[in-house]
Design an enzyme around this catalytic site. Structure first.
Site, PDB file in Angstrom:
ATOM      1  CD  GLU A 159      -2.661  -1.276   2.577  1.00 28.79           C
ATOM      2  OE1 GLU A 159      -2.036  -1.490   3.653  1.00 28.79           O
ATOM      3  OE2 GLU A 159      -3.950  -0.860   2.398  1.00 28.79           O
ATOM      4  CD  GLU A 183      22.148 -10.994  -3.151  1.00 32.88           C
ATOM      5  OE1 GLU A 183      21.798 -10.095  -2.254  1.00 32.88           O
ATOM      6  OE2 GLU A 183      23.159 -10.500  -3.570  1.00 32.88           O
ATOM      7  CE  LYS A 212       9.390  -4.274  -0.319  1.00 27.99           C
ATOM      8  NZ  LYS A 212       8.898  -3.237   0.636  1.00 27.99           N
ATOM      9  CB  CYS A 244     -22.703 -14.259  32.141  1.00 27.97           C
ATOM     10  SG  CYS A 244     -22.791 -12.502  31.045  1.00 27.97           S
ATOM     11  CE  LYS A 280      22.119  -6.768  -3.719  1.00 22.68           C
ATOM     12  NZ  LYS A 280      22.890  -7.359  -2.489  1.00 22.68           N
ATOM     13  CB  CYS A 299     -22.584 -12.533  27.309  1.00 25.01           C
ATOM     14  SG  CYS A 299     -20.703 -12.971  27.967  1.00 25.01           S
ATOM     15  NE  ARG A 339      17.857   2.412   3.586  1.00 25.59           N
ATOM     16  CZ  ARG A 339      16.752   3.138   3.589  1.00 25.59           C
ATOM     17  NH1 ARG A 339      16.112   3.145   4.768  1.00 25.59           N
ATOM     18  NH2 ARG A 339      16.296   3.698   2.440  1.00 25.59           N
ATOM     19  CB  CYS A 343     -19.267 -11.334  32.563  1.00 23.13           C
ATOM     20  SG  CYS A 343     -18.921 -12.283  31.059  1.00 23.13           S
ATOM     21  CB  SER A 385      15.691   2.747  -0.707  1.00 23.98           C
ATOM     22  OG  SER A 385      15.512   3.876  -1.540  1.00 23.98           O
ATOM     23  CE  LYS A 395      13.232  -5.198  -0.294  1.00 20.93           C
ATOM     24  NZ  LYS A 395      12.732  -5.239   1.291  1.00 20.93           N
ATOM     25  CD  GLU A 423      17.251  -6.056   6.146  1.00 21.24           C
ATOM     26  OE1 GLU A 423      16.175  -5.410   6.146  1.00 21.24           O
ATOM     27  OE2 GLU A 423      18.313  -5.662   5.579  1.00 21.24           O
ATOM     28  CE1 TYR A 474      27.580  -3.964  -2.760  1.00 26.78           C
ATOM     29  CE2 TYR A 474      26.080  -2.053  -1.602  1.00 26.78           C
ATOM     30  CZ  TYR A 474      27.051  -2.573  -2.633  1.00 26.78           C
ATOM     31  OH  TYR A 474      27.474  -1.687  -3.751  1.00 26.78           O
ATOM     32  CG  ASP A 499       9.927  -7.833   6.247  1.00 28.16           C
ATOM     33  OD1 ASP A 499      10.557  -6.738   6.125  1.00 28.16           O
ATOM     34  OD2 ASP A 499       8.859  -8.336   6.453  1.00 28.16           O
ATOM     35  CB  CYS A 526     -20.867  -8.688  28.075  1.00 28.94           C
ATOM     36  SG  CYS A 526     -21.660  -9.622  29.591  1.00 28.94           S
TER      37      CYS A 526
END
Length: 666
Positions: free
Chosen positions: A33, A110, A309, A407, A285, A404, A133, A428, A80, A112, A170, A223, A114, A422
């Site tokens: 996103e 390679e 990705k 109860c 790369k 509920c 970084r 409860c 990046s 990636k 990483e 790297y 996370d 509830c």
């Protein structure tokens, strides 16, 4: 909305997401996103150069700078990579590289990983510095923390390494450790980490290396940089680094054509789910360092590399049933019980359904084949139904319950809220036990007992509310299974010590709906005692800064219940702190009333937390980000550059320690 307004809105939104991701380590949207919004902004800016802004998110690398660490300049910028989710973009990258080089070339593929990026500096074979970084040009010196990572050698093996060499990679938290850590945090009612990446990032920013060591981080390196490297290819240098004792993943592959690359992508899109650590894509790369140099860089990323990705992980499985859980506030949470399926490295048996509106929107039926995603979430969620897989044998439509499950009380849904509750908070069982569990947590009363002990005491009939805890006797505890005299005395000592917990934490421990730690502190500092708060009117409560109608009504409702007032009186009789101490009140003033402060940097005379307390004691307000409402920035050494720039733009005054201390002394 005009084009200019669209651009400004996207910039503002992306800056906030950058802050959530890099500074707070708590993202609120998926990487996919985020990348989509970034691409939208890039396209708008390209079409409308008249709205160019050097501070746009498209013009810089996000920052993860922590203000407590020394900041170190990178010898080589940590740029990046360009991201894509499309195989067509991978083809374009390959063909563009071929045209630019006009000679044969190899691509190293390679995984990636996370995690959180790290730069390791070795001099004469010794690890001398580990740097995050950061903003790409400088980062935090986290050497002491990285030295606790067992897979990072403090000395290189052999003798063919350069005098100075930088290794990048990483830092990761393996899935098994991530699950263990989140289980511990859940028991302590601490916020859970969203995913292993955020857990690794948050761990590296710990000020105590002992905590870092306990979390068993790992480091995968990919790297090698320096002036006198052993090979003229990326692959060759990584093989050399492997000989030096560095953890280089053994999944790299030299690709000679586009089909090799696609074969690698397709294989690992499935097989990565069996790895012990999180991955989110493939990095490609150019292998030759000479060819890398010829291809060069854009302003933000190398032209000789690209990251592909993976889509958010999704699995299809059968919905067997839906159960409804009751939380300590009475909120009802629907949970889908699934046929077990492998997803993002773990076996998933349950998924969140959130609330009645989500269930209705999905049109769920028992026996449906459902799509489940993890995608950075702590708890998997159902994102859709395979309606084509439905048969005549499909089960009943899933409907939200009306009573509920514990109860039997009819549920209520407050106006404007998505959750059902509830209302039987005093009868409860899950609510009763949940409030006791909340009361004893470390951030509340810090009493040495966990959920199992609460369950045992409740079932034995010794504890039916939090006040009952202080009536416990050693004979009561020793009558329970698995309890000995020593453990019983430890619990009673812990209860006795809890009586010195300050009033604001006692108030938080009571578990009043919507009254978290920050709200409890604000109420305590505004009303000073439980008696003043109990008798406060709705109008008096909403007059307090940041106390809205919902919180005010909840406080009024809580103290209007005679059962709650009786519990408070019993706690008071046992000696719990029911007022702000005289010492704290003696140091209070209105010298900073109406002023809002942002604290940035490191300090010599007091800690950041001490300065926050001082600001609140003198009527001021703390906030984390600079805005037009900010009165002052209290700045120490290594103040963040982003805050500095924003302060200059908004005309916010920057003050230092000595000046601030004079303000509260006057």
């Amino acid at each position: 909305m005009s084009v200019k307004e669209q651009i400004e809105a996207l910039r503002s939104e992306l800056e906030q997401h950058n802050y959530n991701y890099y500074v707070l380590s708590a993202p609120t949207i998926s990487d996919q996103e985020f990348d989509k919004k970034m691409k939208e902004l890039q396209d708008l800016e390209a079409a409308h150069p008249e709205y160019y802004d050097p501070d746009s998110p498209t013009q810089r690398v996000g920052s993860d700078l922590s203000k407590e660490f020394e900041q170190v300049q990178h010898r080589y910028p940590m740029l990046s990579l360009g991201n894509t989710y499309s195989e067509e973009d991978v083809r374009d990258f390959y063909e563009r590289t071929a045209r630019s080089l006009n000679e044969p070339f190899e691509i190293v593929a390679e995984l990636k990983y996370d995690g959180t990026s790290i730069s390791l500096w070795y001099e004469k074979g010794r690890l001398v510095r580990a740097v995050t970084r950061g903003d790409g040009t400088k980062g935090d010196d986290v050497t002491a923390n990285v030295k606790t990572i067992r897979s990072v050698p403090l000395r290189l093996r052999g003798n063919d390494y350069p005098e100075e060499v930088e290794i990048r990679g990483e830092v990761l938290l393996p899935w098994a450790e991530f699950d263990r850590l989140n289980k511990e945090r859940e028991e302590q009612e601490e916020p859970l980490f969203a995913n292993p990446r955020n857990a690794a990032s948050g761990t590296l920013k710990q000020q105590n290396p002992a905590i870092v060591a306990a979390r068993k981080l790992d480091a995968y390196l990919y790297y090698v940089l320096g002036e006198h490297l052993p090979a003229d290819t990326h692959y060759g240098n990584l093989e050399a680094a492997r000989r030096w004792g560095l953890k280089i993943p053994d999944v790299m592959k030299i690709c000679h054509n586009l089909q090799d690359i696609f074969d690698y992508i397709h294989y690992w899109d499935t097989e990565r789910k069996n790895l012990p650590v999180a991955t989110d894509g493939i990095v490609l790369k150019v292998n030759s360092l000479r060819q890398q140099k010829n291809l060069g860089f854009t302003a933000k990323s190398p032209r000789w590399a690209i990251a592909y990705k993976f889509q958010a992980e999704r699995a299809e499985t059968r919905l067997n049933s839906v159960s409804f859980q009751v939380g300590r506030t009475g909120a009802i949470t629907p949970v889908a019980n699934l046929e077990p399926v492998l997803l993002a490295g773990t076996i998933v048996k349950r998924a969140s359904l959130h609330n009645a509106d989500i269930i209705e929107g999905l049109d769920l039926h028992i026996g449906d084949q459902v799509y489940v995603e993890k995608g950075g979430e702590i708890i998997p969620k159902i994102v859709g139904v395979n309606t084509e897989a439905r048969t005549m044998m499909i089960g009943d439509k899933v409907r939200f319950i009306t009573r509920c499950p514990e109860c039997g009380t009819p549920l209520v849904r407050p106006e404007g809220e998505a959750a059902h509750y509830c209302p039987n908070d005093s009868g409860c069982p899950p609510q009763i036990k949940g409030r006791i569990e909340h009361f004893v947590t470390r951030r509340a009363m810090n009493i040495n007992m966990g959920p199992e002990t609460v369950e045992d005491l409740y079932e034995a009939g010794w504890v039916k509310n939090v006040a009952d805890l202080y009536d416990l006797k050693i004979t009561d505890l020793m009558s329970l299974e698995r309890w000995a005299e020593k453990s019983a005395r430890n619990l009673l000592n812990s209860l006795r010590e809890s009586k010195s917990v300050p009033f604001e934490r006692v108030l938080y421990a009571l578990g009043i709906r919507y009254v978290g730690e920050t709200v409890a502190k604000r109420l305590a500092m505004s009303f000073h005692s439980i008696d003043e708060l109990m008798h406060a009117s709705f109008e008096q409560l909403v007059a307090v800064d940041e106390i809205g109608d919902r919180i005010a009504q909840s406080v009024v409702t809580y103290f209007a219940d005679e059962r709650n007032r009786q519990i408070v009186e019993r706690l008071r009789a046992q000696g719990l702190q029911m007022a702000v101490s005289e010492a704290v009140l003696a140091n209070r003033s209105d010298r900073l009333k109406g002023l809002t402060f942002v604290i940035s940097g490191t300090f010599s005379q007091h800690s950041r937390d001490e300065y926050k307390t001082m600001i609140e004691q003198h009527g001021g307000k703390n906030t984390g980000s600079v805005s037009g409402k900010t009165s002052y920035i209290l700045a120490g050494e290594n103040m963040g550059p982003a805050k500095l720039e924003k302060a200059a733009k908004l005309g916010v005054r920057i003050i230092h320690e000595d000046e601030f201390l004079k303000m509260i002394e006057e």
